[in-house]
Scaffold this motif. Structure first.
Motif, PDB file in Angstrom:
ATOM      1  N   PHE A  33       0.856  -1.184   0.000  1.00 63.90           N
ATOM      2  CA  PHE A  33       0.000   0.000   0.000  1.00 63.90           C
ATOM      3  C   PHE A  33       0.896   1.239   0.000  1.00 63.90           C
ATOM      4  N   PRO A  34       0.760   2.133  -0.992  1.00 65.18           N
ATOM      5  CA  PRO A  34       1.593   3.340  -0.998  1.00 65.18           C
ATOM      6  C   PRO A  34       1.372   4.168   0.265  1.00 65.18           C
ATOM      7  N   ARG A  35       2.421   4.796   0.747  1.00 69.82           N
ATOM      8  CA  ARG A  35       2.325   5.564   1.985  1.00 69.82           C
ATOM      9  C   ARG A  35       1.385   6.766   1.845  1.00 69.82           C
ATOM     10  N   ASP A  36       1.234   7.282   0.602  1.00 70.25           N
ATOM     11  CA  ASP A  36       0.410   8.462   0.381  1.00 70.25           C
ATOM     12  C   ASP A  36      -1.013   8.124  -0.059  1.00 70.25           C
ATOM     13  N   LEU A  37      -1.438   6.878   0.193  1.00 72.11           N
ATOM     14  CA  LEU A  37      -2.787   6.451  -0.161  1.00 72.11           C
ATOM     15  C   LEU A  37      -3.787   7.009   0.836  1.00 72.11           C
ATOM     16  N   TYR A  38      -4.752   7.785   0.345  1.00 70.02           N
ATOM     17  CA  TYR A  38      -5.801   8.320   1.220  1.00 70.02           C
ATOM     18  C   TYR A  38      -6.822   7.227   1.516  1.00 70.02           C
ATOM     19  N   VAL A  39      -7.110   7.036   2.794  1.00 73.41           N
ATOM     20  CA  VAL A  39      -8.025   5.983   3.229  1.00 73.41           C
ATOM     21  C   VAL A  39      -8.892   6.498   4.379  1.00 73.41           C
ATOM     22  N   PRO A  40     -10.061   5.893   4.588  1.00 77.29           N
ATOM     23  CA  PRO A  40     -10.823   6.188   5.812  1.00 77.29           C
ATOM     24  C   PRO A  40     -10.181   5.461   6.985  1.00 77.29           C
ATOM     25  N   ILE A  41     -10.067   6.143   8.104  1.00 82.81           N
ATOM     26  CA  ILE A  41      -9.496   5.528   9.300  1.00 82.81           C
ATOM     27  C   ILE A  41     -10.613   5.344  10.321  1.00 82.81           C
ATOM     28  N   PRO A  42     -10.861   4.119  10.746  1.00 79.27           N
ATOM     29  CA  PRO A  42     -11.929   3.876  11.719  1.00 79.27           C
ATOM     30  C   PRO A  42     -11.519   4.359  13.109  1.00 79.27           C
ATOM     31  N   SER A  43     -12.444   4.334  14.017  1.00 75.12           N
ATOM     32  CA  SER A  43     -12.116   4.647  15.406  1.00 75.12           C
ATOM     33  C   SER A  43     -11.101   3.625  15.914  1.00 75.12           C
ATOM     34  N   LYS A  51      -3.961   9.962   5.027  1.00 77.58           N
ATOM     35  CA  LYS A  51      -2.973   9.077   4.424  1.00 77.58           C
ATOM     36  C   LYS A  51      -2.748   7.863   5.314  1.00 77.58           C
ATOM     37  N   ILE A  52      -2.573   6.708   4.678  1.00 80.75           N
ATOM     38  CA  ILE A  52      -2.454   5.465   5.427  1.00 80.75           C
ATOM     39  C   ILE A  52      -1.229   5.458   6.328  1.00 80.75           C
ATOM     40  N   ASN A  53      -0.182   6.215   5.975  1.00 75.12           N
ATOM     41  CA  ASN A  53       1.034   6.159   6.789  1.00 75.12           C
ATOM     42  C   ASN A  53       0.926   6.955   8.084  1.00 75.12           C
ATOM     43  N   THR A  54      -0.224   7.587   8.321  1.00 71.74           N
ATOM     44  CA  THR A  54      -0.420   8.281   9.595  1.00 71.74           C
ATOM     45  C   THR A  54      -1.012   7.364  10.660  1.00 71.74           C
ATOM     46  N   THR A  55      -1.448   6.187  10.265  1.00 73.14           N
ATOM     47  CA  THR A  55      -2.178   5.334  11.204  1.00 73.14           C
ATOM     48  C   THR A  55      -1.300   4.838  12.346  1.00 73.14           C
ATOM     49  N   LEU A  56      -0.004   4.640  12.089  1.00 73.47           N
ATOM     50  CA  LEU A  56       0.879   4.150  13.135  1.00 73.47           C
ATOM     51  C   LEU A  56       1.046   5.185  14.246  1.00 73.47           C
ATOM     52  N   SER A  57       1.159   6.450  13.854  1.00 73.41           N
ATOM     53  CA  SER A  57       1.300   7.497  14.862  1.00 73.41           C
ATOM     54  C   SER A  57      -0.045   7.837  15.499  1.00 73.41           C
ATOM     55  N   TYR A  58      -1.115   7.530  14.787  1.00 73.70           N
ATOM     56  CA  TYR A  58      -2.460   7.851  15.278  1.00 73.70           C
ATOM     57  C   TYR A  58      -2.903   6.897  16.376  1.00 73.70           C
ATOM     58  N   LEU A 111      -6.575  -2.184  11.853  1.00 70.75           N
ATOM     59  CA  LEU A 111      -8.000  -1.877  11.720  1.00 70.75           C
ATOM     60  C   LEU A 111      -8.281  -1.133  10.419  1.00 70.75           C
ATOM     61  N   THR A 112      -7.397  -0.220  10.055  1.00 72.12           N
ATOM     62  CA  THR A 112      -7.581   0.560   8.830  1.00 72.12           C
ATOM     63  C   THR A 112      -7.519  -0.325   7.592  1.00 72.12           C
ATOM     64  N   VAL A 113      -6.529  -1.221   7.537  1.00 71.67           N
ATOM     65  CA  VAL A 113      -6.400  -2.102   6.371  1.00 71.67           C
ATOM     66  C   VAL A 113      -7.546  -3.107   6.326  1.00 71.67           C
ATOM     67  N   GLU A 114      -8.007  -3.556   7.478  1.00 72.91           N
ATOM     68  CA  GLU A 114      -9.172  -4.447   7.497  1.00 72.91           C
ATOM     69  C   GLU A 114     -10.391  -3.750   6.917  1.00 72.91           C
ATOM     70  N   LYS A 115     -10.611  -2.500   7.308  1.00 73.07           N
ATOM     71  CA  LYS A 115     -11.763  -1.740   6.794  1.00 73.07           C
ATOM     72  C   LYS A 115     -11.613  -1.495   5.297  1.00 73.07           C
ATOM     73  N   LEU A 116     -10.390  -1.238   4.862  1.00 74.51           N
ATOM     74  CA  LEU A 116     -10.125  -0.916   3.466  1.00 74.51           C
ATOM     75  C   LEU A 116     -10.298  -2.118   2.560  1.00 74.51           C
ATOM     76  N   THR A 117      -9.911  -3.302   3.035  1.00 73.87           N
ATOM     77  CA  THR A 117      -9.876  -4.501   2.183  1.00 73.87           C
ATOM     78  C   THR A 117     -11.016  -5.476   2.441  1.00 73.87           C
ATOM     79  N   GLY A 118     -11.683  -5.354   3.600  1.00 74.37           N
ATOM     80  CA  GLY A 118     -12.715  -6.309   3.959  1.00 74.37           C
ATOM     81  C   GLY A 118     -12.163  -7.620   4.479  1.00 74.37           C
TER      82      GLY A 118
END
Length: 428
Positions: free
Chosen positions: A134-144, A160-167, A175-182
Motif C-alpha cells: 500500500f503506498p504511503r500516500d494512499l488516502y483511506v478512511p481511518i476507523p475509530s 494518508k495510510i502512513n499516519t495510522t501508526l502514529s495515530y 484496523l484501517t487495512v481491514e476496513k479498506l480490504t474487507g
C-alpha cells in the motif's frame, strides 16, 4: 520510509557488467535452544517475504535461568508443523528514529509513520502466497482506533495510510487495512531501520540489478548500471531511495522494494541457508530486538508454523503486487474496480496472476537465467516416433486463478528485474 535524511555516501561494490548468476535425556537448556532454533527458522522464512524483516524475539535471552525440581520430568521438544489454513499478516516498516543508529538522525527528528505497509497472504492449501503493498500516500478512511493510553480516537474519513501508526499504533494500522480490504488480519508486526540492515548483512548481501544509473542525493545512493551486492546501511538506503529511480514517486520506490524482496528470497533459497543451523541462528540474532509483534505472533510456535507453511511455495507462486491507485491532490486514491477486485480474489483465496508491468521503477533483467524446456517424454513405440502425423494430445493446464487488472503492477519472486534509475539532471 521517509527520505528527509541526507546520509553518508554509498560505499557498495559497483560492477560495470551484470554477472549471473547412546541416547541422552534432553535438559531444559536443550529444549530452550530447540525452541529458539524453531523461532529462528521462522525469522528466515518469513523475513524473505518482508522488507521489514519479520523477526522472532530472542528466546535465548528472554528465558531466565531455570531451577530443576526433584519431581519434574523433561518432556520432549514440541513438534511444530505448518499452520492450519491460510494466513493474513500485516507488516509495517516504521520511520521512527527512536532507538535507532545515530546515522539516521536525532530520535525526535521524525514522528512514527508506517512508510511501508504490506499484507502477506498465504493460501489455505499453502500452494501460493502474495505480498501486497500500500503506498504511503494512499488516502483511506481511518476507523475509530483504541488509544494505547486509554480510550479511543475518533474515526476520520480521509487521511494518508502512513499516519495510522502514529495515530493509534500498530493496532490502528491493522484496523484501517481491514476496513479498506474487507479482510480479517489476525497477525501483525512492525519493524524499524535496523532490522532491514541486519537481515541483509546476515545473508552476506543481496544482489540487485541496475539498468540505468541511480543518483539520489537524499539517500546518498549512487549506483552505476550492473549488479551490486548490497548489505547493511547501503541495502537500507537502496530500499529508501525514490528520487533516483523511475519517476521519483513512492510508487516507483515500491517497485524497487519488490525487486529487492524477490532477490532476498532467491538469495536465502540458493545459499541453502535453511539447512545450516549456524546461519539460521545468525539470521535470527541479526534481527533480534527490532520488532514489535502482535500478541497473536508473540510465540515461537506460531512464527515457526507460519514459516513452515511458506517454505515449500514455488518462487513463481509468490506474487508481489502494488494496489492500483490514481493520483489526487497531495497523494493517491484507490483505483476502482481493480482495487476491490484484487481483495475479493484474496478473500476468495484465489491464486493471483499479474497481467500488468513491473511498474515504472523497474524493468525486466535481460540477463535473467532461462529455464531449459523439459525434454519430450520417451516412447518405446518406434512407429510413433517415425510418424510425423502422430502428435501428442495437448496437456491441460490449471486455471491461472484471478487475473489481475493491468493497473496492478508487480512481479513474482521468480522474476528477475533491474532498477530503472535516473540522473540528477533528470530530477526537477
Amino acid at each position: 520510509m521517509s527520505d528527509q535524511l541526507r546520509p553518508r555516501s554509498n560505499s557498495s561494490r559497483n560492477l560495470k557488467t551484470v554477472a549471473r548468476h547412546g541416547r541422552l535425556k534432553k535438559s531444559n537448556a536443550a529444549v530452550t535452544v530447540a525452541k529458539f532454533l524453531a523461532g529462528s527458522l521462522a525469522v528466515v522464512l518469513v523475513s524473505g517475504f518482508s522488507v521489514a524483516a519479520i523477526a522472532t524475539y530472542d528466546v535465548a535471552v528472554s528465558v531466565q535461568p531455570s531451577v530443576h525440581l526433584a519431581n519434574e520430568s523433561n518432556g520432549p521438544v514440541p513438534s511444530i508443523g505448518a499452520i492450519d489454513g491460510g494466513v493474513n499478516m500485516l507488516i509495517v516498516g516504521s520511520d521512527s528514529r527512536v532507538g535507532q543508529d545515530a546515522a539516521f538522525g536525532p530520535e525526535d527528528s521524525t514522528g512514527d509513520l508506517n512508510d511501508v505497509t504490506m499484507l502477506l497472504h498465504i493460501s489455505e492449501d499453502h500452494s501460493n502466497a502474495s505480498v501486497i503493498s500500500f503506498p504511503r500516500d494512499l488516502y483511506v478512511p481511518i476507523p475509530s482506533c483504541p488509544d494505547p493510553e486509554g480510550g479511543s480516537f475518533s474515526a476520520m474519513s480521509s487521511q494518508k495510510i502512513n499516519t495510522t501508526l502514529s495515530y493509534g499504533g500498530l493496532a490502528c494500522t491493522v484496523l484501517t487495512v481491514e476496513k479498506l480490504t474487507g479482510l480479517s488480519i489476525p497477525f501483525a508486526a512492525e519493524a524499524q531501520f535496523s532490522g532491514v540492515m541486519a537481515m541483509s548483512s546476515a545473508v552476506g548481501g543481496v544482489p540487485v540489478c541496475v539498468a540505468e544509473r541511480i543518483e539520489d542525493e537524499y539517500t546518498g545512493t549512487m549506483l552505476d548500471p550492473g549488479e551490486h551486492v548490497l548489505e547493511g546501511y547501503d541495502a537500507l538506503q537502496f530500499l529508501r531511495t525514490r528520487h533516483g529511480l523511475g519517476d521519483g514517486s513512492d510508487l516507483t520506490r515500491i517497485n524497487n522494494q519488490q525487486l529487492f524482496m524477490s532477490s532476498l528470497v532467491r538469495t536465502i533459497q540458493s545459499a541453502d541457508t535453511l539447512s545450516d543451523p549456524a546461519k539460521v541462528y545468525g539470521l535470527a540474532k541479526a534481527v533480534t530486538g527490532n520488532m514489535r509483534l502482535s500478541d497473536s505472533l508473540n510465540s515461537v510456535t506460531t512464527l515457526a508454523s507460519i514459516a513452515i507453511a511458506l517454505k515449500d511455495i514455488d518462487l513463481n507462486q509468490v506474487v508481489f503486487a502494488q494496489v492500483p491507485t490514481g493520483n489526487v491532490a497531495g497523494g493517491v486514491k484507490a483505483s476502482q474496480p481493480a482495487f476491490d477486485d484484487l481483495f475479493e480474489a484474496v478473500a476468495a483465496d484465489e491464486p493471483l496472476t499479474l497481467s500488468g508491468t513491473t511498474g515504472t521503477g523497474t524493468v525486466a533483467d535481460p540477463n535473467a537465467p532461462v529455464e531449459a524446456a523439459p525434454a519430450p517424454a520417451a516412447t518405446t513405440d518406434p512407429s510413433v516416433a517415425a510418424d510425423p502425423a502422430v502428435t501428442e494430445a495437448p496437456v491441460a493446464t490449471e486455471a491461472p486463478g484471478a487475473v489481475l487488472s493491468k493497473s496492478v503492477t508487480g512481479q513474482t519472486a521468480g522474476d528477475y528485474t533491474c532498477t530503472d534509475g535516473r540522473l540528477l539532471s533528470e530530477q526537477g
